[in-house]
Scaffold this motif. Structure first.
Motif, PDB file in Angstrom:
ATOM      1  N   ARG A   1      81.620  57.157  51.016  1.00 57.04           N
ATOM      2  CA  ARG A   1      81.478  57.609  49.830  1.00 57.04           C
ATOM      3  C   ARG A   1      81.577  56.439  48.920  1.00 57.04           C
ATOM      4  O   ARG A   1      82.663  55.945  49.629  1.00 57.04           O
ATOM      5  N   ASP A   2      81.244  56.241  47.417  1.00 56.01           N
ATOM      6  CA  ASP A   2      81.238  54.778  46.992  1.00 56.01           C
ATOM      7  C   ASP A   2      82.964  54.687  46.888  1.00 56.01           C
ATOM      8  O   ASP A   2      83.401  53.748  47.346  1.00 56.01           O
ATOM      9  N   ASP A   3      83.608  55.346  46.667  1.00 58.69           N
ATOM     10  CA  ASP A   3      84.757  55.494  45.814  1.00 58.69           C
ATOM     11  C   ASP A   3      85.326  55.917  47.354  1.00 58.69           C
ATOM     12  O   ASP A   3      87.511  56.168  46.738  1.00 58.69           O
ATOM     13  N   ASP A   4      85.238  56.260  48.276  1.00 58.43           N
ATOM     14  CA  ASP A   4      86.522  55.957  49.631  1.00 58.43           C
ATOM     15  C   ASP A   4      87.657  54.710  50.049  1.00 58.43           C
ATOM     16  O   ASP A   4      86.636  53.783  49.178  1.00 58.43           O
TER      17      ASP A   4
ATOM     18  N   THR B   1      80.934  63.006  57.824  1.00 60.36           N
ATOM     19  CA  THR B   1      80.705  62.884  56.290  1.00 60.36           C
ATOM     20  C   THR B   1      80.211  62.040  55.962  1.00 60.36           C
ATOM     21  O   THR B   1      81.061  60.327  56.198  1.00 60.36           O
TER      22      THR B   1
ATOM     23  N   THR C   1      78.210  57.074  57.854  1.00 60.53           N
ATOM     24  CA  THR C   1      79.150  58.317  57.592  1.00 60.53           C
ATOM     25  C   THR C   1      80.109  58.054  57.996  1.00 60.53           C
ATOM     26  O   THR C   1      80.582  57.060  59.151  1.00 60.53           O
TER      27      THR C   1
END
Length: 617
Positions: free
Chosen positions: A501-504, A498, A493
């Protein structure tokens, strides 16, 4: 006649063995001694057919060193303490005992880096390590991978300052010219000795920026071309290669074993780079030796040669390794290099700040298991804080380079930054995605062996170097060592909780070695064809220096000369559980040396096997 000839052969073989024993060496190991003995017998019989039982013989001694890594005197400038485990000054004394009139002295590179000696790099004066090489009158020196750490101008100056033959036949400069010769031929005691020198092709991984305008070629192809071109011009063929025995990163021909399988003409190969002691083993008929680091050992190879037509051929070869720790430093070399010793000590002892409170890394509960590799510590957090500050990145990754690295309350000296950050890496900023970060973290987490029921300690993968275990800042995560490699990173996180995420997308701070070797090229972390992280900036704040210098600047200028231990505990290891009483018993027995934790065969990775309940006394 055949019976008489057999007797002569037997007598000749006995004489050859006697010569080897007299030289004090050990016969090299071979996977097929029977085949080797048969070949030797055939060789002797052929020689007798030409020259008879009274064939003329000569001897040649080769002394090999490598990976001297800045240790010109018996002093550790990062620790600011005497260290007599090995040094060039002690080597100099030992050479007076082992050098003969028929001796050649070779070195396989990695000479000017480490032990604080980088402070002399870039100066107009000749580097003290190069002065030492010249003073010892080496015959051949091959460039090592760490010579490229400082850029091509330094490589060229180093080569230019050396007074011996310099080799490095698989690196070409921006003009397509070789930076050094690929080979040299030396006549010694009437024997023609051809020496070929190459450096590992993986320098493009570690110093890709410094080599951007250069071409690094396949050392096997270069070797084969040279051998074919000098056929008939030598009696003995020696390799002085800055390469280990095995390939690295699965790159073909990056280890000498690959070279020797295709080039059986070599009589002797001086391997290096891996810092593993190889006293003498045979690969495809070639005697291979290797030394450890910082002049702790040197190799002595004794060859007996027989007259063979217009030249000579090797009839026998033995080798042994000699430690330098029991030799005093050569006073002449100490005097020659005294001003550099004084300069290094003065620089190392300059105070740059103060640490208040406690030490940066807790005391190891078990001596062989560094606390800073099994839990978050203020030591690694300091390095990551420095990298985050100067790059402005969101995430940072750093490794523990030295098991004993720490910083203690009181004055912080400049040498302390070298102790907690051993290498002269520079700082890079990359741009990556959450998916790429997860893959990178899983690769790093391979450092741990999978925890098994009955284990009482956490252990490390013997195939992974300690400097390849990165610890991350800017994210929270857990490493579940009960899972197999590739599935260990859990609860990843951002600091606010949070999930990553893979697309961060975000920037990450790493050193140049990690960027060039693993993140910007396909290989161990990312597969061929996968999208790679993008390079944003190289040598961040290069006007200040590398990561080590940035740590000093951070303490002095950002923290106003005072720091305290700060650890955010953003990661932890999970997936292990043991009986507390048995664990305490294991710790006690380890402290009392009743049981021991093994290290890897090459000695470079500690703690490679867990202590189990069955190991307890």
């Amino acid at each position: 006649m055949k019976k008489v000839l057999s007797s002569v052969i037997a007598l000749s073989m006995a004489l050859f063995l006697a010569v080897g024993c007299a030289a004090g060496g050990s016969a090299p190991k071979d996977e097929d001694n029977g085949a080797a003995n048969a070949a030797d017998s055939a060789s002797v019989e052929a020689s007798l057919d030409q020259t008879g039982a009274g064939a003329e013989t000569k001897t040649l001694r080769i002394i090999g060193t490598s990976d001297l890594h800045g240790k010109f005197l018996p002093w550790d400038y990062a620790l600011n303490a005497e260290d007599t485990s090995g040094s060039v000054a002690q080597l100099s004394t030992a050479l007076k005992e082992y050098r003969t009139d028929d001796t050649l002295l070779f070195d396989a590179g990695d000479t000017i880096q480490d032990n604080y000696s980088d402070i002399f790099v870039g100066e107009d004066d000749v580097h003290p390590m190069i002065q030492a090489i010249n003073a010892l009158k080496y015959d051949v020196w091959t460039v090592g991978n760490h010579e490229f750490n400082y850029g091509m101008d330094v490589v060229k100056k180093t080569i230019g300052d050396l007074e011996c033959a310099t080799l490095g036949g698989n690196v070409y400069d921006e003009n397509g010219e070789p930076i050094a010769d690929g080979y040299t031929i030396i006549e010694k005691n009437g024997i023609r000795v051809a020496v070929i020198g190459m450096v590992t092709p993986n320098i493009t991984r570690w110093d890709s920026v410094n080599l951007a305008d250069c071409m690094v070629t396949d050392p096997l192809e270069e070797t084969r071309k040279i051998i074919d071109s000098i056929k008939g011009q030598y009696d003995v063929l020696v390799g002085v290669y800055h390469m280990g025995i095995d390939d690295e990163y699965d790159v073909p021909n990056s280890g000498v074993e690959d070279i020797l399988k295709e080039c059986p003409e070599f009589d002797v190969m001086l391997a290096s780079h891996a810092h593993a002691l190889v006293e003498g083993e045979t690969i495809n008929g070639t005697l291979v030796v290797m030394n450890t680091e910082m002049a702790k050992t040197f190799s002595v190879i004794d060859l007996t040669l027989e007259k063979n037509g217009d030249g000579y051929k090797v009839a026998d070869k033995t080798s042994k390794s000699v430690e330098t720790k029991d030799y005093e430093a050569d006073p002449e070399l100490v005097e020659l290099l005294s001003k550099y010793d004084e300069q290094a000590k003065n620089d190392a002892n300059s105070v740059i700040g103060k640490l208040v409170g406690d030490q940066l890394s807790p005391v190891n509960e078990i001596e062989e298991i560094p606390t800073a590799q099994i839990e978050d510590t203020a030591l690694i957090d300091l390095i990551n804080d420095v990298q985050l500050h100067y790059t402005g990145a969101k995430v940072s990754a750093a490794a523990l380079f030295t098991a004993g690295a720490n910083m203690y309350p009181g004055d912080i000296k400049k040498c302390d930054t070298a102790l907690i950050y051993k290498y002269t890496n520079t700082l890079y900023k990359l741009h990556m995605t959450g998916a790429q970060l997860k893959k990178y973290m899983e690769w790093s987490a391979k450092y741990f062996n999978t925890f098994k029921p009955g284990d009482l300690t956490i252990s490390f993968n013997p195939d992974v170097r300690a400097y390849n275990f990165d610890m991350f800042a800017g994210v929270n995560y857990e490493i579940n060592i009960s899972k197999e490699p590739g599935s260990r990173i859990e609860n990843l996180t951002w600091p606010d909780g949070t999930p990553v995420r893979d697309d961060d997308e975000f920037d990450i701070a790493v050193n140049n070695y990690r960027a060039s070797s693993h993140l910007l090229t396909p290989g161990e972390v990312y597969e061929e064809g996968e999208e790679l992280p993008k390079l944003v900036e190289i040598d961040v704040k290069g006007d200040i220096g590398g990561v080590r210098e940035l740590i000093g600047d951070y303490i002095t200028n950002v923290k106003k000369g005072q720091i305290k231990p700060e650890c955010d505990d953003n990661w932890k290891i999970t997936g292990y559980e043991w009986d507390k009483d048995l664990r305490e018993k294991a710790v006690t027995q380890l402290k009392n040396k009743e049981i021991e934790i093994p290290c890897s065969e090459d000695g470079r990775t500690p703690n490679v096997k867990a202590i189990t309940e069955k190991d307890l006394k």
